[in-house]
Design an enzyme around this catalytic site. Structure first.
Site, PDB file in Angstrom:
ATOM      1  N   LYS A  25       0.902  -1.134   0.068  1.00 56.17           N
ATOM      2  CA  LYS A  25      -0.017   0.057   0.001  1.00 56.17           C
ATOM      3  C   LYS A  25       0.897   1.174   0.054  1.00 56.17           C
ATOM      4  O   LYS A  25       0.678   2.136  -0.752  1.00 56.17           O
ATOM      5  CB  LYS A  25      -1.141  -0.051   1.185  1.00 56.17           C
ATOM      6  CG  LYS A  25      -1.566   1.343   1.477  1.00 56.17           C
ATOM      7  CD  LYS A  25      -2.550   1.530   2.645  1.00 56.17           C
ATOM      8  CE  LYS A  25      -1.642   1.505   3.919  1.00 56.17           C
ATOM      9  NZ  LYS A  25      -2.512   1.803   5.177  1.00 56.17           N
ATOM     10  N   ASP A  52      -7.780   1.723  -0.400  1.00 56.95           N
ATOM     11  CA  ASP A  52      -7.081   2.955  -0.384  1.00 56.95           C
ATOM     12  C   ASP A  52      -6.385   3.420  -1.630  1.00 56.95           C
ATOM     13  O   ASP A  52      -6.084   4.589  -1.988  1.00 56.95           O
ATOM     14  CB  ASP A  52      -5.798   2.699   0.607  1.00 56.95           C
ATOM     15  CG  ASP A  52      -6.086   3.060   2.161  1.00 56.95           C
ATOM     16  OD1 ASP A  52      -7.382   2.995   2.158  1.00 56.95           O
ATOM     17  OD2 ASP A  52      -5.383   2.988   2.896  1.00 56.95           O
ATOM     18  N   ASN A  95     -10.863   6.685   3.990  1.00 59.56           N
ATOM     19  CA  ASN A  95      -9.921   6.639   5.208  1.00 59.56           C
ATOM     20  C   ASN A  95      -8.631   6.394   4.836  1.00 59.56           C
ATOM     21  O   ASN A  95      -7.795   5.907   5.635  1.00 59.56           O
ATOM     22  CB  ASN A  95     -10.428   5.741   6.288  1.00 59.56           C
ATOM     23  CG  ASN A  95     -10.269   6.021   7.744  1.00 59.56           C
ATOM     24  OD1 ASN A  95      -9.264   6.998   8.084  1.00 59.56           O
ATOM     25  ND2 ASN A  95     -10.117   4.916   8.340  1.00 59.56           N
ATOM     26  N   ASP A 332       3.069  -0.820  11.854  1.00 62.85           N
ATOM     27  CA  ASP A 332       1.710  -1.567  11.243  1.00 62.85           C
ATOM     28  C   ASP A 332       1.847  -3.240  11.853  1.00 62.85           C
ATOM     29  O   ASP A 332       1.122  -3.565  12.222  1.00 62.85           O
ATOM     30  CB  ASP A 332       1.597  -1.355  10.035  1.00 62.85           C
ATOM     31  CG  ASP A 332       0.965   0.043   9.794  1.00 62.85           C
ATOM     32  OD1 ASP A 332       0.588   0.655  10.888  1.00 62.85           O
ATOM     33  OD2 ASP A 332       1.070   0.467   8.588  1.00 62.85           O
ATOM     34  N   LYS A 359      -4.244   5.855  14.357  1.00 62.71           N
ATOM     35  CA  LYS A 359      -4.408   5.081  12.818  1.00 62.71           C
ATOM     36  C   LYS A 359      -5.972   4.961  12.655  1.00 62.71           C
ATOM     37  O   LYS A 359      -6.614   5.689  13.123  1.00 62.71           O
ATOM     38  CB  LYS A 359      -3.698   3.678  12.990  1.00 62.71           C
ATOM     39  CG  LYS A 359      -2.269   4.010  13.260  1.00 62.71           C
ATOM     40  CD  LYS A 359      -1.459   4.333  12.213  1.00 62.71           C
ATOM     41  CE  LYS A 359       0.128   4.514  12.427  1.00 62.71           C
ATOM     42  NZ  LYS A 359       1.063   4.155  11.379  1.00 62.71           N
ATOM     43  N   GLU A 360      -6.134   3.994  11.872  1.00 66.55           N
ATOM     44  CA  GLU A 360      -7.620   3.737  11.427  1.00 66.55           C
ATOM     45  C   GLU A 360      -8.432   3.753  12.622  1.00 66.55           C
ATOM     46  O   GLU A 360      -9.586   4.120  12.352  1.00 66.55           O
ATOM     47  CB  GLU A 360      -7.736   2.421  10.591  1.00 66.55           C
ATOM     48  CG  GLU A 360      -7.159   2.379   9.190  1.00 66.55           C
ATOM     49  CD  GLU A 360      -5.714   2.257   8.959  1.00 66.55           C
ATOM     50  OE1 GLU A 360      -4.897   2.705   9.997  1.00 66.55           O
ATOM     51  OE2 GLU A 360      -5.461   2.106   7.887  1.00 66.55           O
ATOM     52  N   HIS A 404      -8.597  -2.698   8.994  1.00 70.84           N
ATOM     53  CA  HIS A 404      -8.300  -3.891   8.190  1.00 70.84           C
ATOM     54  C   HIS A 404      -7.205  -4.784   9.141  1.00 70.84           C
ATOM     55  O   HIS A 404      -7.210  -6.000   8.954  1.00 70.84           O
ATOM     56  CB  HIS A 404      -7.590  -3.646   7.072  1.00 70.84           C
ATOM     57  CG  HIS A 404      -6.512  -2.609   6.985  1.00 70.84           C
ATOM     58  ND1 HIS A 404      -5.268  -2.678   6.451  1.00 70.84           N
ATOM     59  CD2 HIS A 404      -6.396  -1.419   7.815  1.00 70.84           C
ATOM     60  CE1 HIS A 404      -4.412  -1.632   6.726  1.00 70.84           C
ATOM     61  NE2 HIS A 404      -5.394  -0.918   7.596  1.00 70.84           N
ATOM     62  N   ARG A 405      -6.327  -4.284   9.802  1.00 74.00           N
ATOM     63  CA  ARG A 405      -5.372  -5.032  10.531  1.00 74.00           C
ATOM     64  C   ARG A 405      -6.053  -5.617  11.667  1.00 74.00           C
ATOM     65  O   ARG A 405      -5.494  -6.815  12.149  1.00 74.00           O
ATOM     66  CB  ARG A 405      -4.274  -3.906  10.844  1.00 74.00           C
ATOM     67  CG  ARG A 405      -3.571  -3.474   9.895  1.00 74.00           C
ATOM     68  CD  ARG A 405      -2.072  -3.111  10.000  1.00 74.00           C
ATOM     69  NE  ARG A 405      -1.440  -2.348   8.765  1.00 74.00           N
ATOM     70  CZ  ARG A 405      -1.308  -3.181   7.694  1.00 74.00           C
ATOM     71  NH1 ARG A 405      -1.408  -4.216   7.351  1.00 74.00           N
ATOM     72  NH2 ARG A 405      -0.974  -2.274   6.533  1.00 74.00           N
ATOM     73  N   LYS A 432      -9.275  -2.593   2.602  1.00 75.93           N
ATOM     74  CA  LYS A 432      -8.329  -1.381   2.482  1.00 75.93           C
ATOM     75  C   LYS A 432      -7.145  -1.889   2.008  1.00 75.93           C
ATOM     76  O   LYS A 432      -6.473  -0.831   1.185  1.00 75.93           O
ATOM     77  CB  LYS A 432      -8.387  -0.952   4.187  1.00 75.93           C
ATOM     78  CG  LYS A 432      -7.729   0.420   4.234  1.00 75.93           C
ATOM     79  CD  LYS A 432      -7.742   1.081   5.327  1.00 75.93           C
ATOM     80  CE  LYS A 432      -7.667   2.679   5.655  1.00 75.93           C
ATOM     81  NZ  LYS A 432      -6.460   3.126   5.417  1.00 75.93           N
TER      82      LYS A 432
END
Ligand code: DC
Length: 680
Positions: A25, A52, A95, A332, A359-360, A404-405, A432
Site C-alpha cells: 500500500k 486505499d 480513510n 503496522d 491510525k484507522e 483491516h489490520r 483497505k
C-alpha cells in the site's frame, strides 16, 4: 469479497503452502502520486488494488491525470509534469492516510503557485486523524489552508484561487513524532517547487516510523530526485529538482500484509506434505520497513529463511517465546505481534507504539479490548501494550473497528488450543489493503473436515432451495454446492454422448456403468454464476427443463451417485459450505450441524417455476409444469438409492407463505443458534 456481517472461522489445525501477496500500500500510493506529478508516463506493475489505492486513483483521475490499463496488466499513468490540469476539485479520500497527507501537501503547493483551490475530505474517522502539523508547515510557506471542521483536522480547503509567492528560503519545520506521513508528504510535494532553490526541512522532535521515510526517499530517487539528509533531523531537496518517470516500475508485495503469514507460519503446525509457509512477492531485499517484522518473529521462535523476493516460515519454538520489544520501527506489523503474544510462554510487552492511537482506529485500545475477549490479561498505556496469554481461551466475536489490520490479526486466533472458532465482524474491512485476505488465508490452512461447517438445504424441485442457498452462502461467506447442477451436468454429458436418457433403460448394467464413468470423468468448473463442462460454458444448457428431466433420470442410477460422491465432498472447504440438493443431509454430509428441509405445496412450486420461465421469456403452461413437477417428486422420492426425504434431524421449513428474505432470516437464526457465539 464478502457482503457479510461477520465471518466465523472454524478452529484451524495446521498450515502449509505458498501465498502471493498483493502490492504494498505504501509503495503503491506513493508511486501513483509520483507518477502523476512526473514528466512522461509510468507503467506501474503489480499495483495494489484495494480501497486505499482506489481512493488515490479516483483523486488523480479527478485532477485530470490519465490512467490507462495496459494489456500486460500494468497501469500506465500519464504524468501532469508538475502542472495543474484542473484548478478546482473536491476530493473524497475515504480513510486513506496515504492519500490524504501527500495530496494535501502537493495540492496546497500547486494551488498556491497556479491559483487553484481544492477541497479534501474523508470519512468520519479521517476527520478525527490529526493533520495540523502538516497544515502548520505548509502555512509557514505561505500556502492558504482552511480547516473546514475542527482546526488541525480534515476536511481542508487548500488555496484560495489566487497565486502566492512561497517562502522557501527558510528551513521548513515539521513535527516528526506524531506521524511520519507529514514528513513523507512534504518530501513528496516540495520537489514541485524546488526549481530555483534548494529547500530544507527540519524535523522537530524525534522522528518516528523512520523506515517509511526510507521508502519515500528510495522512491523519490527512482523518480529522479535525490534528497540529502543529515541524520533524521534535516532533509535537503536540491535546487533544480524535477520529477521524471522511470518508465516502468514494479511494486513489491506488502511487507505489513506478509506479517500475518509470517505469524501464521510461526503459530501453525506444519501441514503434512508441506514445507511450512512460503511468501512470494516480498523478501529480505524489501525496501519496506515492516520487513523487519521477520526479526521480531524470529525472537519469538519462528524459523524464517528468505531470498530477495520470498520468505519461508516454519514453526520453531513452541509455545512462542515472550518478548519485550521497542516497535517504533515496525508500527503496522507490530500489531501482529500482539496476536502472536497470545501463544507465548509468558507476558510480552510492545513499547513505543503511541502512533497506534491515531491510525484507522485507536489500535492500542482495540487490540487490548479484543485480546481480553479471548481471555488474555492486557495492560495498556499511552504508548505500550502488555499481553499475558489466556489461561483459558474464550470464544469471541471480534469487533474490527473498520480497521483491516484488526481483522487480519485476529483471524490467527483460530489456532487457539481450546479449538474454539473465532468470529470476525465486518470482515470486508480487509479491503483497505488486502481484499482477498481470507481466501488467501484459507488456501493454506487446514483443519479436520468435521470442523468445517456445512448447512444442508434439501427439498423437492422448485422449492426455492437454489435461491435460499445462494443467499445463505453469500451472507456467511461460505462456498456453495449446487448438487443438482452436477446431476444436470451428467444428464447433459449423457445426451451429448448419444445416450437418450428418456428412452434407454438406465438400469441396464453396462449402460449404468457407462453413465457412472461419464460422471466420474467430467471436468467441472464453477466460476461465480457460470458452469463449465469439459471447458465449455454450459450455464444456460444445464438450466433448461430438459436438462432437469435428464438429471432426474440419471440421478436414479447408483453408479452415477457413487461417482459424484468425492466431487461433492470436495466442496467442503474453509470457511464453510452451503449444500443444496436432495440427499445433502441424508447421504453426503450426514454430520452437518444444520440440515434444512425446504418444502412448499406443489401448486406453489409450479407457480414459481412458471413465473421463472416467463421471466426468462420461455412460454410455459402451468398445468403441464405441475404434472412434470409431481412426476419428478415421485421419481426423486421413490428411487431405491438416496431417495428424497428429510434427514431425521432436519428442520422443516415450509416456505409456501414466506418470501426469500423471511426464509433466509429463519435459517440464519437457526444457524446462529448452533454457534458458540449465540450469546454475543
Ligand atoms: O435441484 P435440481 O432441479 O437442479 O436437480 C436436478 C435433478 O437432480 C433432480 O430432479 C434430482 C437430482 N438430484 C439428486 O438426485 N440429488 C441431489 N443431491 C440433487 C439433485
Amino acid at each position: 469479497m464478502f457482503s457479510i456481517h461477520h465471518l466465523d472461522i472454524a478452529p484451524l489445525a495446521s498450515a502449509g503452502g505458498t501465498v502471493r501477496l498483493p502490492g504494498s500500500k505504501s509503495i503503491s500510493n506513493r508511486v501513483l502520486l509520483l507518477a502523476a506529478l512526473s514528466v512522461g508516463h509510468t507503467d506501474i506493475v503489480d499495483l495494489l488494488d484495494s480501497d486505499d489505492t482506489q481512493v488515490m486513483l479516483a483523486a488523480l483521475a479527478q485532477l485530470g491525470c490519465r490512467l490507462e490499463p495496459q494489456p500486460d496488466g500494468a497501469l500506465r499513468v500519464h504524468g501532469l509534469g508538475g502542472q495543474l490540469a484542473v484548478r478546482e476539485a473536491a476530493l473524497f479520500l475515504g480513510n486513506a492516510g496515504t492519500a490524504m497527507r501527500p495530496l494535501t501537501a502537493a495540492l496546497a503547493l500547486l494551488a498556491s503557485v497556479h491559483s487553484g483551490t481544492f477541497a479534501l475530505s474523508g470519512i468520519a474517522r479521517m476527520h478525527e486523524r490529526p493533520i495540523g502539523d502538516l497544515v502548520d508547515a505548509l502555512r509557514q510557506l505561505g500556502c492558504p489552508i482552511e480547516c473546514l471542521g475542527t482546526e488541525g483536522y480534515p476536511p481542508l480547503k487548500l488555496g484560495d484561487g489566487l497565486a502566492h509567492n512561497l517562502r522557501l528560503d527558510q528551513p521548513i519545520r515539521v513535527r516528526g513524532d506524531v506521524s511520519s506521513q507529514f514528513l513523507t508528504a512534504l518530501l513528496l510535494a516540495l520537489p514541485l517547487v524546488a526549481q530555483q532553490q534548494a529547500i530544507v526541512i527540519d524535523v522537530v522532535g524525534e522522528l518516528i516510523s523512520r523506515p517509511y521515510i526510507e521508502i519515500t526517499l528510495n522512491l523519490l530517487e527512482k523518480f529522479g530526485v535525490r534528497v540529502q539528509r543529515e541524520g533524521w533531523q534535516r532533509f535537503t531537496i536540491p535546487a533544480g529538482s524535477r520529477y521524471a518517470s522511470p518508465g516502468r516500475l514494479h511494486v513489491e508485495g506488502d511487507a505489513s500484509s506478509a506479517s500475518y503469514f509470517i505469524a501464521l507460519g510461526a503459530i501453525a503446525p506444519v501441514a503434512s506434505g508441506s514445507d511450512g509457509i512460503t511468501i512470494e512477492g516480498v523478501g529480505l531485499a524489501s525496501i519496506q520497513g515492516d520487513i523487519r517484522f521477520v526479526e521480531a518473529a524470529r525472537l519469538m521462535g519462528a524459523h524464517i529463511s528468505g531470498e530477495a523476493n520470498a520468505l519461508h516460515i516454519r514453526r520453531g519454538a513452541w509455545p512462542l517465546k515472550a518478548i519485550e520489544l521497542d516497535c517504533n520501527h515496525i508500527p503496522d506489523a507490530a500489531m501482529t505481534l500482539t496476536v502472536m503474544a497470545l501463544y507465548a510462554d509468558g507476558p510480552s510487552t510492545l513499547r513505543n507504539i503511541a502512533s497506534w492511537r491515531v491510525k484507522e482506529t485507536d489500535r492500542i485500545a482495540a487490540m487490548a479490548t479484543e485480546c481480553r475477549k479471548l481471555g488474555a490479561a492486557v495492560e495498556a498505556g499511552a504508548d505500550f501494550i502488555r499481553i499475558t496469554p489466556p489461561k483459558a481461551w474464550q470464544a469471541a466475536s471480534i469487533h474490527t473497528y473498520d480497521d483491516h489490520r484488526v481483522a487480519m490479526c485476529f483471524s490467527l486466533a483460530a489456532f487457539n488450543p481450546a479449538r474454539l472458532p473465532v468470529r470476525i465482524e465486518d470482515p470486508k474491512c480487509v479491503g483497505k489493503t488486502f481484499p482477498d485476505y481470507f481466501e488467501t488465508l484459507f488456501s493454506v490452512c487446514h483443519t479436520d473436515t468435521a470442523n468445517i461447517p456445512v448447512i444442508c438445504v434439501d427439498g423437492p424441485t422448485a422449492s426455492g432451495k437454489g435461491t435460499l442457498s445462494v443467499e445463505l452462502a453469500t451472507r456467511l461467506g461460505y462456498h456453495l454446492l449446487d448438487s443438482g447442477a452436477l446431476y444436470r451436468l451428467v444428464g447433459l454429458a449423457a445426451e451429448r454422448a448419444g445416450i437418450a436418457t428418456a428412452q434407454a433403460d438406465l438400469r441396464e448394467p453396462a449402460l449404468a456403468q457407462r453413465l457412472g464413468n461419464l460422471a466420474a470423468g467430467m471436468q467441472v468448473r464453477f466460476t461465480g454464476q457460470q458452469i463449465f463442462l469439459d471447458g465449455a460454458d454450459v450455464t444456460e444448457a444445464v438450466r433448461t427443463e430438459a436438462a432437469g428431466m435428464a438429471a432426474s433420470r440419471v440421478s436414479a442410477v447408483p453408479e452415477v451417485r457413487g461417482a459424484l460422491l468425492g466431487l461433492q465432498h470436495g466442496f467442503r472447504k474453509l470457511p464453510g459450505l452451503v449444500a443444496d440438493g436432495r440427499d445433502m443431509g441424508t447421504v453426503i454430509f450426514p454430520d452437518a450441524p444444520l440440515k434444512v428441509y425446504l418444502t412448499a405445496t406443489a401448486a406453489q412450486r409450479a407457480e414459481r417455476r412458471h413465473m421463472q420461465l416467463i421471466a426468462k421469456g420461455i412460454a410455459a403452461n402451468i398445468d403441464n409444469l405441475l404434472v412434470d413437477l409431481e412426476m419428478r417428486d415421485l421419481r426423486d422420492t421413490s428411487r431405491a438409492h438416496a431417495p428424497l426425504k428429510p434427514a431425521a434431524d432436519a428442520l422443516l421449513l415450509d416456505n409456501s407463505e414466506l418470501n426469500v428474505e423471511q426464509s433466509v432470516q429463519q435459517v440464519l437464526s437457526w444457524w446462529q443458534g448452533k454457534t458458540v457465539f449465540s450469546s454475543n
